[in-house]
Design an enzyme around this catalytic site. Structure first.
Site, PDB file in Angstrom:
ATOM      1  N   HIS A 184      -3.417  -5.338   0.138  1.00 45.36           N
ATOM      2  CA  HIS A 184      -2.953  -5.568   1.538  1.00 45.36           C
ATOM      3  C   HIS A 184      -3.065  -7.290   1.333  1.00 45.36           C
ATOM      4  CE1 HIS A 184      -2.777  -2.019   3.903  1.00 45.36           C
ATOM      5  NE2 HIS A 184      -3.563  -1.492   2.904  1.00 45.36           N
TER       6      HIS A 184
ATOM      7  N   GLU B 170      -1.224  -9.125   3.288  1.00 51.19           N
ATOM      8  CA  GLU B 170      -1.301  -9.767   4.524  1.00 51.19           C
ATOM      9  C   GLU B 170      -2.808 -10.309   4.859  1.00 51.19           C
ATOM     10  OE1 GLU B 170      -1.756  -5.260   5.636  1.00 51.19           O
ATOM     11  OE2 GLU B 170      -0.828  -6.640   4.056  1.00 51.19           O
TER      12      GLU B 170
ATOM     13  N   CYS C 146       0.892  -1.291   0.041  1.00 53.46           N
ATOM     14  CA  CYS C 146      -0.009  -0.097  -0.016  1.00 53.46           C
ATOM     15  C   CYS C 146       0.972   1.284   0.012  1.00 53.46           C
ATOM     16  CB  CYS C 146      -1.021  -0.216   1.206  1.00 53.46           C
ATOM     17  SG  CYS C 146      -2.430   1.194   1.058  1.00 53.46           S
TER      18      CYS C 146
END
Length: 639
Positions: A585, A587, A454
């Site tokens: 993102h 993750e 990001c």
């Protein structure tokens, strides 16, 4: 015929669902989230379809605008919901894909009731906490409990609910009353109450705090069926008997939740203490029949991979132990919210851990505040001495320590230099931005493996624009408050309104097209050309500068379906061994045993800089993973 007013006290709910409610007492941070996730994983390992709900008693509508220092990270869901970080634990441990409705807040409940009152739904009645607010809570839980979240498309058997906060707080009182009422809307043996408490050790294990918190729970009409006793050491049998006698819980239902070296052993710890058998006895569970093959073939949603059986979790736990015994892989983590602790970057840390386990290395994270990498201008006051400054006005002496910014800078650079890879996470605002730009610049110049997420992608773009393209004043529209720059290489997304801040970003799962087959991204995603990842941003690359970047060798290898939004950037392997950044993102979709592909590639490159090609070839030969290909079209906000 039942009157409308009675219906508010006893709202109609489906009666085929089983519930496990997890609450906490004495103090916060007891591990309710871990307990909830582990119970869900245990039930799933026994063959049940599970879902999960988190109740947060705060007045915020969601976690989107909450400070990472106070509340930890904001976890983004497939449908764009900005939720409490515990929902990330549920998804990782139970293999779920939750929606915004799975995070209930006081703000959402009151907003819903007030909207109904304005529409005239209550027919002129006085709207009260009981029964209208409590009834809304019951109906909300009933609705989300019956929504499939595991990818099977089938209704869950059991809903695990975590009640945030601490029993006894004013904020959670309404939810406790709603849950008490809910139990009596259901058939017997439909709800199991699990209460987490704390056992301090002061000349022995003390049970008084637990006695008081259970009495507080009993005072609102709820008797816990199971007590999970948090302690630094295993709970002694004598302690269990005392808790049992004072709290009206069988000794065998007092579960020891003592310190473990490996948190993934907690599921096995619960199994060893018969947690499933106890829950099964309370709820009168019967192991469900496997889904017939004919039905499985007809299901259109994709069942995501991950750890499912108890043996899967035991094997993964052993892999964690083995990785910790391996050689270190050191990652420089250059963030803005470092002083907020691990919770501010919970999912990122988990994704790095999942990847380190996969490559058999012991993860060592060097947290570096991006403000320490800022351009040197003037001395700054040490944050730890800030409290002393206030005392000066009261005439008290104060020895304010002044940190030399050049020392902080040199220390930060030395830390980065000593690491195997450099990671820059997301964030908002201009504080520490130049430090993040410097981190991207040094990673590029040192040719150290770099991965940005990001904002980590955006600062890499700013560095390249200044250093290579020749736009010395290049920056983002976000950071140029004074409008001094003529080169906004990052711009505000035109469809995002500026009137409010809540939930007005590009949020949730979006398709990303990987457009170059010789890229890092294409190989890391197993040769998949279309992936689904979760986004959370207001600013994007300004395509007016596209040609200038490409002319200098910058690679935009991932784009949205319109090909006008840049989602993945790389430097060519001929100039840098591993330089990758993404606008989304990744993750949020990383799981134990199924690490996020870009995180895995980054950690592998950091751990094995001379074997990067072999690692990429392995990812490509393994093929794409369905977890990163599937997009729930009912849960997206595609534009």
């Amino acid at each position: 015929m039942v009157s409308p007013s009675v219906k508010h006290f006893r709202p109609d709910v489906k009666r085929d669902m089983k519930y496990v409610l997890v609450s906490g007492g004495v103090c916060s941070s007891l591990g309710k989230g871990v307990t909830t996730s582990s119970i869900g994983a245990l039930l799933k390992a026994k063959g049940f379809r599970v879902t999960a709900t988190k109740i947060d008693p705060y007045l915020n509508i969601d976690a989107g605008l909450m400070s990472p220092y106070e509340h930890g990270e904001v976890f983004v869901l497939d449908d764009g919901g900005e939720a409490d970080l515990d929902l990330g634990n549920y998804e990782r441990m139970m293999g779920l894909s939750l929606k915004r409705a799975n995070n209930i807040t006081t703000g959402k409940i009151y907003s819903s009731v007030i909207n109904k009152e304005r529409r005239g739904d209550y027919l002129g009645r006085t709207v009260q906490v009981v029964p209208h607010i409590t009834s809304e809570v019951v109906k909300w839980i009933d609705s989300v409990a019956h929504t499939p979240t595991d990818g099977s498309g089938l209704c869950p058997h059991i809903c695990v609910i975590e009640l945030g906060g601490t029993v006894g707080d004013i904020e959670s009182a309404t939810f406790l009353e709603a849950i008490r009422q809910f139990k009596f809307n259901l058939p017997p043996n439909s709800m199991c109450f699990v209460h987490c408490s704390y056992i301090p050790i002061m000349s022995g294990q003390k049970t008084k705090p637990t006695q008081h918190t259970v009495k507080a729970l009993q005072s609102v009409g709820i008797q816990p069926d199971i007590l999970v006793a948090r302690c630094s050491e295993p709970i002694e049998e004598a302690t269990k008997r005392k808790i049992s006698n004072q709290c009206n819980v069988y000794p065998g239902r007092v579960i020891s939740a003592h310190n473990l070296k490996n948190l993934f052993d907690f599921i096995d710890l619960l199994e060893d203490q018969d947690m499933f058998k106890i829950i099964s006895d309370v709820l009168r569970l019967t192991i469900p029949e496997p889904v017939p093959a004919v039905v499985q073939k007809s299901l259109t949603p994709v069942i995501a991979p991950g750890l499912k059986t108890l043996e899967d979790w035991r094997n993964y736990s052993r892999s964690v132990d083995k990785a910790r015994e391996g050689a270190d892989v050191r990652i420089a983590f250059v963030g803005k919210y470092i002083k907020g602790g691990d919770d501010a970057y919970a999912s990122v840390v988990k994704a790095l851990e999942h990847s380190a386990v996969a490559v058999g290395r012991n993860l060592v994270i060097e947290f570096i505040s991006s403000t320490d990498l800022q351009p040197i201008e003037a001395p700054v006051v040490d944050v730890a001495a800030a409290a002393d400054l206030a005392n000066e006005e009261e005439g008290k002496k104060s020895d304010v320590k002044v940190a030399d910014p050049s020392d902080l800078y040199e220390i930060a650079v030395a830390k980065m230099k000593s690491c195997d890879g450099i990671f820059v996470p997301g964030g908002f605002g201009d504080r520490g931005i130049e430090g993040k730009v410097k981190a991207a610049q040094l990673a590029r110049e040192w040719k150290k493996p770099y991965f940005g997420v990001c904002l980590g992608m955006q600062v890499a773009i700013i560095d390249f624009a200044r250093s290579i393209v020749g736009l010395s004043d290049a920056t983002s529209e976000e950071f140029d408050i004074a409008k001094e720059s003529s080169h906004h290489v990052l711009k505000y997304m035109p469809e995002i309104p500026k009137e409010s801040m809540g939930a007005n970003m590009r949020l949730g799962s979006r398709w990303v097209d990987i457009v170059e087959e010789d890229s890092l991204a294409y190989k890391l995603y197993g040769g998949c050309q279309k992936i689904a990842e979760r986004h959370r941003h207001r600013y994007e690359f300004n395509i007016d500068f596209y040609d200038k970047f490409v002319e200098k060798g910058f690679r935009f290898v991932g784009k949205d379906e319109s090909k006008e939004r840049m989602d993945i950037i790389e430097l060519d392997r001929s100039v840098h061994p591993f330089f990758l950044a993404v606008q989304y993102h990744p993750e949020f979709k990383s799981r134990p045993g199924v690490p996020s592909p870009p995180f895995l590639g980054f950690v592998f490159a950091a751990a094995n800089p001379d074997k990067i090609d072999a690692g990429l070839d392995k990812c490509l030969s393994d093929g794409p993973n369905v977890l990163f290909m599937h997009l729930d079209v009912n849960a997206t906000q595609l534009r």
